[in-house]
Design a protein around this motif. Structure first.
Motif, PDB file in Angstrom:
ATOM      1  N   LYS A   3     -53.521  32.535  49.413  1.00 44.32           N
ATOM      2  CA  LYS A   3     -52.773  32.043  50.562  1.00 44.32           C
ATOM      3  C   LYS A   3     -53.171  33.236  51.767  1.00 44.32           C
ATOM      4  N   SER A  57     -56.806  33.128  52.522  1.00 43.45           N
ATOM      5  CA  SER A  57     -57.041  32.083  53.465  1.00 43.45           C
ATOM      6  C   SER A  57     -56.715  32.559  55.099  1.00 43.45           C
ATOM      7  N   ILE A  58     -55.610  33.198  55.155  1.00 51.10           N
ATOM      8  CA  ILE A  58     -55.344  33.811  56.692  1.00 51.10           C
ATOM      9  C   ILE A  58     -56.228  34.729  57.013  1.00 51.10           C
ATOM     10  N   PRO A  85     -57.077  34.597  62.358  1.00 44.94           N
ATOM     11  CA  PRO A  85     -56.182  35.027  61.622  1.00 44.94           C
ATOM     12  C   PRO A  85     -54.699  34.909  62.144  1.00 44.94           C
ATOM     13  N   ALA A 110     -53.790  31.005  61.977  1.00 45.24           N
ATOM     14  CA  ALA A 110     -53.659  30.646  60.778  1.00 45.24           C
ATOM     15  C   ALA A 110     -52.249  31.065  60.396  1.00 45.24           C
ATOM     16  N   LEU A 111     -52.117  32.179  60.630  1.00 44.20           N
ATOM     17  CA  LEU A 111     -50.586  32.740  60.177  1.00 44.20           C
ATOM     18  C   LEU A 111     -49.423  32.033  60.694  1.00 44.20           C
ATOM     19  N   ASP A 142     -49.436  28.876  59.005  1.00 41.61           N
ATOM     20  CA  ASP A 142     -48.618  28.785  57.673  1.00 41.61           C
ATOM     21  C   ASP A 142     -47.119  28.892  57.867  1.00 41.61           C
ATOM     22  N   ILE A 184     -50.530  26.921  54.626  1.00 45.48           N
ATOM     23  CA  ILE A 184     -52.099  27.042  54.544  1.00 45.48           C
ATOM     24  C   ILE A 184     -52.449  26.948  53.115  1.00 45.48           C
TER      25      ILE A 184
END
Length: 107
Positions: free
Chosen positions: A16, A19-20, A26, A29-30, A33, A46
């Motif tokens: 995970k 992925s971020i 990023p 994405a964070l 999540d 995520i």
């Protein structure tokens, strides 16, 4: 502020974090999540990267090792300078953690 992603809580955590790190954005994405975090399952939103490249896997592994060297595997772990210019290390926030930090860095 710098965010250093680690992977230790669950078997899927390193993938995970990868992925971020691999995302086009990023920070976004964070944020996704965190905003889709399920407190019952302690899972973010995520999806784990199925096969992160070695460079990304190594970065997550090294970040996790750095966290372990601080003496406790807890997130967030914060490293900051207080208002006297001294480094402070804090594991977790607790109920008053952020207020304590802000008092400690404000003059």
């Amino acid at each position: 502020m710098r965010v250093v992603l680690v992977g230790f809580l669950k078997p899927s955590s390193p993938a995970k974090a990868a992925s971020i790190l691999m995302a086009n954005n990023p920070a976004k994405a964070l944020a996704y999540d965190e905003s889709h975090f399920n407190t019952q399952t302690e899972e973010g939103g995520i999806r784990p990267a199925p096969n992160p490249p070695p460079l990304i896997r190594r970065a997550v592994r090294n970040n996790t090792r750095l966290l372990i060297r601080t003496g406790e595997e807890a997130t967030p772990t914060l490293l900051y300078r207080n208002k006297h210019g001294q480094w402070e290390l804090q594991h977790g926030l607790g109920s008053h953690g952020l207020h304590k930090i802000m008092e400690n860095i404000s003059s």
